[in-house]
Design a protein around this motif. Sequence first.
Motif, short mmCIF file in Angstrom:
data_model
loop_
_atom_site.label_atom_id
_atom_site.label_comp_id
_atom_site.label_asym_id
_atom_site.label_seq_id
_atom_site.Cartn_x
_atom_site.Cartn_y
_atom_site.Cartn_z
N LEU B 96 27.69 45.90 39.80
CA LEU B 96 28.75 45.62 40.77
C LEU B 96 30.04 45.14 40.13
N LEU B 97 29.98 44.72 38.88
CA LEU B 97 31.17 44.14 38.27
C LEU B 97 32.31 45.17 38.25
N PHE B 98 33.53 44.68 38.48
CA PHE B 98 34.72 45.52 38.56
C PHE B 98 34.66 46.52 39.70
N THR B 99 34.04 46.13 40.81
CA THR B 99 34.10 46.95 42.03
C THR B 99 34.61 46.05 43.16
N PRO B 100 35.08 46.65 44.25
CA PRO B 100 35.50 45.84 45.41
C PRO B 100 34.35 44.96 45.92
N VAL B 177 36.62 39.16 38.55
CA VAL B 177 35.47 40.02 38.86
C VAL B 177 35.89 41.45 39.19
N GLY B 178 37.18 41.63 39.60
CA GLY B 178 37.63 42.98 39.93
C GLY B 178 38.27 43.67 38.73
N GLY B 179 38.95 42.90 37.91
CA GLY B 179 39.57 43.46 36.71
C GLY B 179 40.92 44.09 36.96
N ASN B 180 41.41 44.10 38.21
CA ASN B 180 42.73 44.62 38.53
C ASN B 180 42.90 46.05 38.04
N ILE B 181 41.89 46.89 38.29
CA ILE B 181 41.95 48.30 37.85
C ILE B 181 42.73 49.12 38.87
N HIS B 183 44.03 51.70 41.37
CA HIS B 183 43.34 52.60 42.32
C HIS B 183 41.88 52.23 42.55
N VAL B 184 41.38 51.18 41.92
CA VAL B 184 39.98 50.81 42.14
C VAL B 184 39.86 49.39 42.70
N THR B 185 40.40 48.46 41.93
CA THR B 185 40.23 47.07 42.36
C THR B 185 41.57 46.32 42.39
N ARG B 186 42.66 47.06 42.48
CA ARG B 186 43.95 46.38 42.49
C ARG B 186 44.30 45.94 43.92
N VAL B 187 44.47 44.64 44.11
CA VAL B 187 44.87 44.13 45.42
C VAL B 187 46.24 43.49 45.32
N MET B 188 46.76 43.03 46.43
CA MET B 188 48.15 42.56 46.45
C MET B 188 48.39 41.44 45.46
N THR B 189 47.53 40.42 45.47
CA THR B 189 47.82 39.26 44.62
C THR B 189 47.73 39.62 43.14
N THR B 190 46.73 40.41 42.78
CA THR B 190 46.60 40.76 41.35
C THR B 190 47.74 41.69 40.94
N ALA B 191 48.16 42.59 41.85
CA ALA B 191 49.25 43.50 41.55
C ALA B 191 50.54 42.70 41.34
N ILE B 192 50.75 41.70 42.20
CA ILE B 192 51.97 40.88 42.05
C ILE B 192 51.98 40.23 40.68
N ALA B 193 50.85 39.63 40.30
CA ALA B 193 50.77 38.96 39.01
C ALA B 193 51.08 39.94 37.87
N LEU B 194 50.50 41.14 37.96
CA LEU B 194 50.69 42.14 36.91
C LEU B 194 52.13 42.63 36.85
N GLU B 195 52.67 43.00 38.02
CA GLU B 195 54.03 43.56 38.04
C GLU B 195 55.05 42.55 37.55
N VAL B 196 54.83 41.27 37.88
CA VAL B 196 55.77 40.25 37.41
C VAL B 196 55.73 40.18 35.90
N SER B 197 54.52 40.23 35.32
CA SER B 197 54.46 40.12 33.86
C SER B 197 55.00 41.38 33.20
N LYS B 198 54.93 42.51 33.91
CA LYS B 198 55.51 43.75 33.37
C LYS B 198 57.02 43.80 33.57
N GLY B 199 57.52 42.98 34.47
CA GLY B 199 58.94 42.96 34.75
C GLY B 199 59.35 43.85 35.92
#
Lengths: 262, 235
Positions: B96-100, B177-181, B183-199
């Motif tokens: 189950l790891l890295f799945t919704p 536990v999701g890994g922010n993959i 199209h698979v496990t990317r949700v709003m909060t993890t996406a925000i964190a990632l996009e901010v660090s990417k600029g």
Amino acid sequence: MTAPSTLPVSTSILPLEFYRVSFEAGGKRLIKDLSCIFAAGPSTIILGPNGAGKSLLLRLCHGLLKPSAGQIIWHGAKGRDPSAHQAMVFQRPVMLRRSVAANVDYALALRGVPRRRRRDMVAESLTETGLARLAHHPARVLSFGEQQRLALARAWALMPQVLFLDEPTANLDPAATHTVERVITAIHAAGTQVIMTTHDLGQARRLADEILFLHRGRLLEKGPADAFFAGPRNDLARAFLRGELLWRRPRDDDSDQETRNG
Amino acid sequence: MTDFGSALGAALSLVIRLDPDLAEIVLLSLKVSVGAVFLATLIGMPLGAAVALFRFPGRTAIVVMLNALMGLPPVVVGLIVYLILSRAGPLGVLGLLFTPAAMIIAQVVLVMPIIAALTRQVIEDLWTEYEEQLRSLGAGPGRALTALLWDGRFTLMTAVLAGFGRASAEVGAVMIVGGNIDHVTRVMTTAIALEVSKGDLALALGLGIILIVLSTGINGAAFVLKEAAQRRHAG
């Protein structure tokens, strides 16, 4: 006034005997060595000043409280569960957050009455208590008097052998009190034993066949209502009827009451 | 300021033209949070009500555990669930790891204690009011419990909302536990964190706006519904 004929007529769970019952809470004896018998038939009213233990006595009868000492025996129960043949109406009615009809229906469901029979019983009890037009209103928006009538309707539908009422009209105006008394009389006439407490001497005169007079947890007098109101044997009861403030009397009465009561 | 202004403009345009990537992330977020709150409610409400009503061995332990879990930092919950679900962990075979599903499990652990603790409070208060009447009517423990849950339904909605608030706002647990993959496990909060660090502030801000609008909207709608229902039943 006809009784709902749906419940099978069975022999009474009465008489109810209190044998040397005491009840303590927080280190205080609130009911003291009380013995008496409630027989089937007369409607019984328990009188006494505040703190006499009237409500406690009803709760002990109904099984909501367990005595600290002594025994409470339903002589007619004969292996049956006596609580299934009783109901109680409280001073402050507790209504579930659902419709008027659903409140009655819930009580019947708890007693295991099958669904197809419940509808008629609900309708009948609401008609008897004058609540039929409010059947689909949420119970909690009813006036206080209407809620107390609904509590009676719930009791009516259950057709208990014994109905306990704890100052059912304590917070009601005269008109609402009159309606509630009319329903209580009808329930009694339909064959339910009524045991109730009240502060209201006028109400006691109107409804009682038998009076129990309680003071500071002791049963001081028990007898037919006529005789009690004509002249109680006990002088505290006499003072209570005259409207004197019993709490002003010195505390020495605890020790010598029993001999006087005889 | 110009950065913020252009980011806001880009964010609004993403929202208005319903960018498919954005929509996918929003939908997954809702799926995970709503699913977690639903399961947490199924477990937490009966548990909270039972703790309120019954005295049983282990009751104190449950109360202490619920209170402790309520304050757990999401990253720690994420780490524990990660260890349990990882290949070498006790439930590793489930894959189950890295799945919704793993994200839902982690959020259930986060949300359930909140719902259970609030339910316990609500049911305890109701029980003091109802106890004598329900016992007089002959309601056994199970019947009393369901009647109390039903009668507390408006107040209990607040418990569910509090749970939803925690679920939709947390990053730490779902990130681990999701890994922010994508199209698979990317949700709003993890996406925000990632996009901010990417600029990529536009996407981050767009997601942030949607997150705020969603949670305000859900809370507002629930509040209005609750008020209306409560007025109808007079509390």
